[in-house]
Design an enzyme around this catalytic site. Structure first.
Site, PDB file in Angstrom:
ATOM      1  N   TYR A  30       0.250  12.424  51.268  1.00  0.00           N
ATOM      2  CA  TYR A  30       1.439  13.191  50.854  1.00  0.00           C
ATOM      3  C   TYR A  30       2.693  12.624  51.520  1.00  0.00           C
ATOM      4  O   TYR A  30       3.723  12.415  50.869  1.00  0.00           O
ATOM      5  CB  TYR A  30       1.218  14.656  51.244  1.00  0.00           C
ATOM      6  CG  TYR A  30       2.259  15.629  50.740  1.00  0.00           C
ATOM      7  CD1 TYR A  30       2.130  16.228  49.482  1.00  0.00           C
ATOM      8  CD2 TYR A  30       3.357  15.984  51.515  1.00  0.00           C
ATOM      9  CE1 TYR A  30       3.069  17.139  49.024  1.00  0.00           C
ATOM     10  CE2 TYR A  30       4.300  16.888  51.064  1.00  0.00           C
ATOM     11  CZ  TYR A  30       4.152  17.474  49.823  1.00  0.00           C
ATOM     12  OH  TYR A  30       5.087  18.370  49.374  1.00  0.00           O
ATOM     13  N   SER A  48      10.386  16.191  49.636  1.00  0.00           N
ATOM     14  CA  SER A  48       9.919  17.133  50.667  1.00  0.00           C
ATOM     15  C   SER A  48      10.533  16.726  51.997  1.00  0.00           C
ATOM     16  O   SER A  48      10.951  15.568  52.153  1.00  0.00           O
ATOM     17  CB  SER A  48       8.389  17.053  50.768  1.00  0.00           C
ATOM     18  OG  SER A  48       7.916  17.727  51.918  1.00  0.00           O
TER      19      SER A  48
HETATM   20  P1  NAD Z   1       2.587  24.401  42.744  1.00  0.00           P
HETATM   21  O1  NAD Z   1       1.164  24.088  43.027  1.00  0.00           O
HETATM   22  O2  NAD Z   1       3.053  25.819  42.726  1.00  0.00           O
HETATM   23  O3  NAD Z   1       3.041  23.737  41.379  1.00  0.00           O
HETATM   24  C1  NAD Z   1       2.690  22.442  41.039  1.00  0.00           C
HETATM   25  C2  NAD Z   1       2.925  22.239  39.568  1.00  0.00           C
HETATM   26  O4  NAD Z   1       2.465  20.929  39.213  1.00  0.00           O
HETATM   27  C3  NAD Z   1       2.136  23.210  38.697  1.00  0.00           C
HETATM   28  O5  NAD Z   1       2.885  23.511  37.535  1.00  0.00           O
HETATM   29  C4  NAD Z   1       0.886  22.412  38.333  1.00  0.00           C
HETATM   30  O6  NAD Z   1       0.243  22.852  37.150  1.00  0.00           O
HETATM   31  C5  NAD Z   1       1.499  21.039  38.152  1.00  0.00           C
HETATM   32  N1  NAD Z   1       0.545  19.957  38.250  1.00  0.00           N
HETATM   33  C6  NAD Z   1      -0.441  19.771  39.181  1.00  0.00           C
HETATM   34  N2  NAD Z   1      -1.140  18.660  38.898  1.00  0.00           N
HETATM   35  C7  NAD Z   1      -0.591  18.133  37.772  1.00  0.00           C
HETATM   36  C8  NAD Z   1      -0.871  16.985  36.989  1.00  0.00           C
HETATM   37  N3  NAD Z   1      -1.875  16.129  37.297  1.00  0.00           N
HETATM   38  N4  NAD Z   1      -0.122  16.744  35.885  1.00  0.00           N
HETATM   39  C9  NAD Z   1       0.878  17.589  35.552  1.00  0.00           C
HETATM   40  N5  NAD Z   1       1.207  18.686  36.264  1.00  0.00           N
HETATM   41  C10 NAD Z   1       0.475  18.958  37.361  1.00  0.00           C
HETATM   42  O7  NAD Z   1       3.397  23.537  43.833  1.00  0.00           O
HETATM   43  P2  NAD Z   1       4.885  23.653  44.405  1.00  0.00           P
HETATM   44  O8  NAD Z   1       4.781  24.103  45.810  1.00  0.00           O
HETATM   45  O9  NAD Z   1       5.799  24.376  43.464  1.00  0.00           O
HETATM   46  O10 NAD Z   1       5.257  22.110  44.460  1.00  0.00           O
HETATM   47  C11 NAD Z   1       6.110  21.496  43.541  1.00  0.00           C
HETATM   48  C12 NAD Z   1       6.691  20.232  44.178  1.00  0.00           C
HETATM   49  O11 NAD Z   1       7.439  20.592  45.344  1.00  0.00           O
HETATM   50  C13 NAD Z   1       5.614  19.241  44.640  1.00  0.00           C
HETATM   51  O12 NAD Z   1       6.040  17.914  44.389  1.00  0.00           O
HETATM   52  C14 NAD Z   1       5.563  19.482  46.139  1.00  0.00           C
HETATM   53  O13 NAD Z   1       5.130  18.360  46.842  1.00  0.00           O
HETATM   54  C15 NAD Z   1       6.999  19.817  46.434  1.00  0.00           C
HETATM   55  N6  NAD Z   1       7.204  20.570  47.679  1.00  0.00           N
HETATM   56  C16 NAD Z   1       6.655  21.795  47.864  1.00  0.00           C
HETATM   57  C17 NAD Z   1       6.892  22.464  49.054  1.00  0.00           C
HETATM   58  C18 NAD Z   1       6.340  23.831  49.331  1.00  0.00           C
HETATM   59  O14 NAD Z   1       6.470  24.307  50.491  1.00  0.00           O
HETATM   60  N7  NAD Z   1       5.754  24.518  48.371  1.00  0.00           N
HETATM   61  C19 NAD Z   1       7.684  21.886  50.045  1.00  0.00           C
HETATM   62  C20 NAD Z   1       8.222  20.627  49.817  1.00  0.00           C
HETATM   63  C21 NAD Z   1       7.987  19.982  48.625  1.00  0.00           C
END
Ligand code: NAD
Length: 260
Positions: free
Chosen positions: A155, A142
Site C-alpha cells: 500500500y 493517502s
Molecule cells: P472502501 O473499501 O470503502 O471503497 C473502495 C471502493 O473501491 C469500493 O467502491 C469498492 O467496491 C471499490 N473497489 C475495490 N476493488 C475494486 C476493483 N478491483 N475494481 C473496481 N473497484 C474496486 O475504501 P475507502 O476507504 O473509501 O478507500 C478509497 C480510497 O481512499 C482508496 O484508494 C484508499 O487507499 C484511499 N484512502 C482511504 C483512507 C481511509 O482511511 N479510509 C485513507 C487514505 C486513503
C-alpha cells in the site's frame, strides 16, 4: 459550478469515492460510477443520485485490477457521457502483513489496483482532455504516499508511486488547462478502515469503540476521522476555477498526521 461537465469516480459504490461522487453531482456534473456491491443497492445509489441532483448517472462495474480494466472503463465513460472531463482515481484496497510474510499475490493485487489502474485510467483519459483543452485528474492517494507505517509494504509503495505519477502527469500537461493533483487523507471511517479496527479489537481484546479510539490516537493528532464529505469538497475545489493553476500538488486532510 460543474454543470455540463462529466466525471468518472472509480470505486464510488462506497466510502470516499461515494462522498466524492455525491459532491461532484451536487455541483451539476454527470457521473459514471464504478465499484463492487449488491446490484440492487448500486441501482438504488445510482437512481438516488440522479433524483437528488438532477444529473445523469451511469454505472460500470469493471474490475480495475484486471489488465486494461481502467482503460476500458474510461472508454465506456466517454461513450456514455459523451466525453470525460474529470477523472477521480479512488478505488483501492489494503493488505496488512510484515514484509517477510507478505504474499506476492497480495502485493500484485494492491499494486495492480492502487497504482497500475491509476496509470491506465489517466493514459486513457488524457488524449480526450488534451484535444478539448480542459481536464481535471484527482488521485485519491493517502498519507501513506508521504510517510510509511509498519505492515503496509504494498500500500505504501503504491501510494508513493501515485504521488510520483501525479507529478509526472502535471508536468506533461502543465501548459494546457489540464491539472493533476493528489489528495492524501489520514484515517477516514470507511469499510476499508473498519476492517482494520475490527482486526485490532480482536488482536488486543478491546471493544470496537476502544480500538477505533486507539487507532486514531496513534497517528492522527486531531483524534477525529476525516469524512468522505470533506474529501468530496476538496475534490470539487480542485475542479474549480480557483484551482486552475494548482497542479502536481499533494493535499493532506489528515488531522495533523504528517505534521508530526
Ligand atoms: P472502501 O473499501 O470503502 O471503497 C473502495 C471502493 O473501491 C469500493 O467502491 C469498492 O467496491 C471499490 N473497489 C475495490 N476493488 C475494486 C476493483 N478491483 N475494481 C473496481 N473497484 C474496486 O475504501 P475507502 O476507504 O473509501 O478507500 C478509497 C480510497 O481512499 C482508496 O484508494 C484508499 O487507499 C484511499 N484512502 C482511504 C483512507 C481511509 O482511511 N479510509 C485513507 C487514505 C486513503
Amino acid at each position: 459550478m460543474l454543470k455540463g461537465k462529466t466525471a468518472l469516480v472509480t470505486g464510488s459504490t462506497s466510502g470516499i469515492g461515494l462522498g466524492v461522487a455525491r459532491a461532484l453531482a451536487a455541483q451539476g456534473a454527470s457521473l459514471m460510477l464504478n465499484g463492487f456491491g449488491e446490484a440492487s443497492a448500486i441501482e438504488a445509489l445510482r437512481a438516488g443520485l440522479e433524483r437528488d441532483f438532477g444529473v445523469t448517472v451511469h454505472y460500470n462495474g469493471a474490475d480495475l485490477s484486471k489488465p486494461d480494466g481502467a482503460g476500458g472503463l474510461v472508454r465506456d465513460a466517454e461513450a456514455r457521457l459523451g466525453r470525460l472531463d474529470i477523472l477521480v482515481n479512488n478505488a483501492g484496497i489494503q493488505h496488512v502483513a510484515p514484509v517477510e510474510e507478505f504474499p506476492l499475490e497480495r502485493w500484485d493485487a494492491v499494486i495492480a489496483l492502487n497504482l497500475t489502474a491509476v496509470f491506465q485510467g489517466i493514459r486513457a483519459a488524457l488524449p480526450g482532455m488534451k484535444t478539448r483543452g480542459w481536464g481535471r485528474i484527482v488521485n485519491i492517494a493517502s498519507v501513506h504516499g508521504l510517510v510509511a507505517s509498519v505492515n503496509k509494504a504494498a500500500y505504501v509503495a503504491a501510494k508513493h508511486g501515485v504521488l510520483g505519477l501525479t507529478k509526472v502527469v502535471a508536468l506533461e500537461t502543465a501548459e494546457i488547462d489540464v491539472t493533476c493533483n493528489a489528495i492524501c487523507p489520514g484515517w477516514v471511517l470507511t469499510p476499508l478502515v473498519q476492517a482494520q479496527i475490527d482486526a485490532r479489537a480482536v488482536r488486543e481484546g478491546v471493544s470496537i469503540e476502544q480500538a477505533g479510539r486507539d487507532l486514531l490516537s496513534e497517528k492522527q493528532p486531531s483524534k477525529s476521522f476525516t469524512t468522505p464529505e470533506q474529501l468530496g469538497a476538496l475534490a470539487v475545489f480542485l475542479c474549480s476555477p480557483a484551482a486552475a493553476n494548482m497542479t502536481g500538488a499533494s493535499l493532506t486532510a489528515d488531522g495533523g498526521w504528517t505534521a508530526q
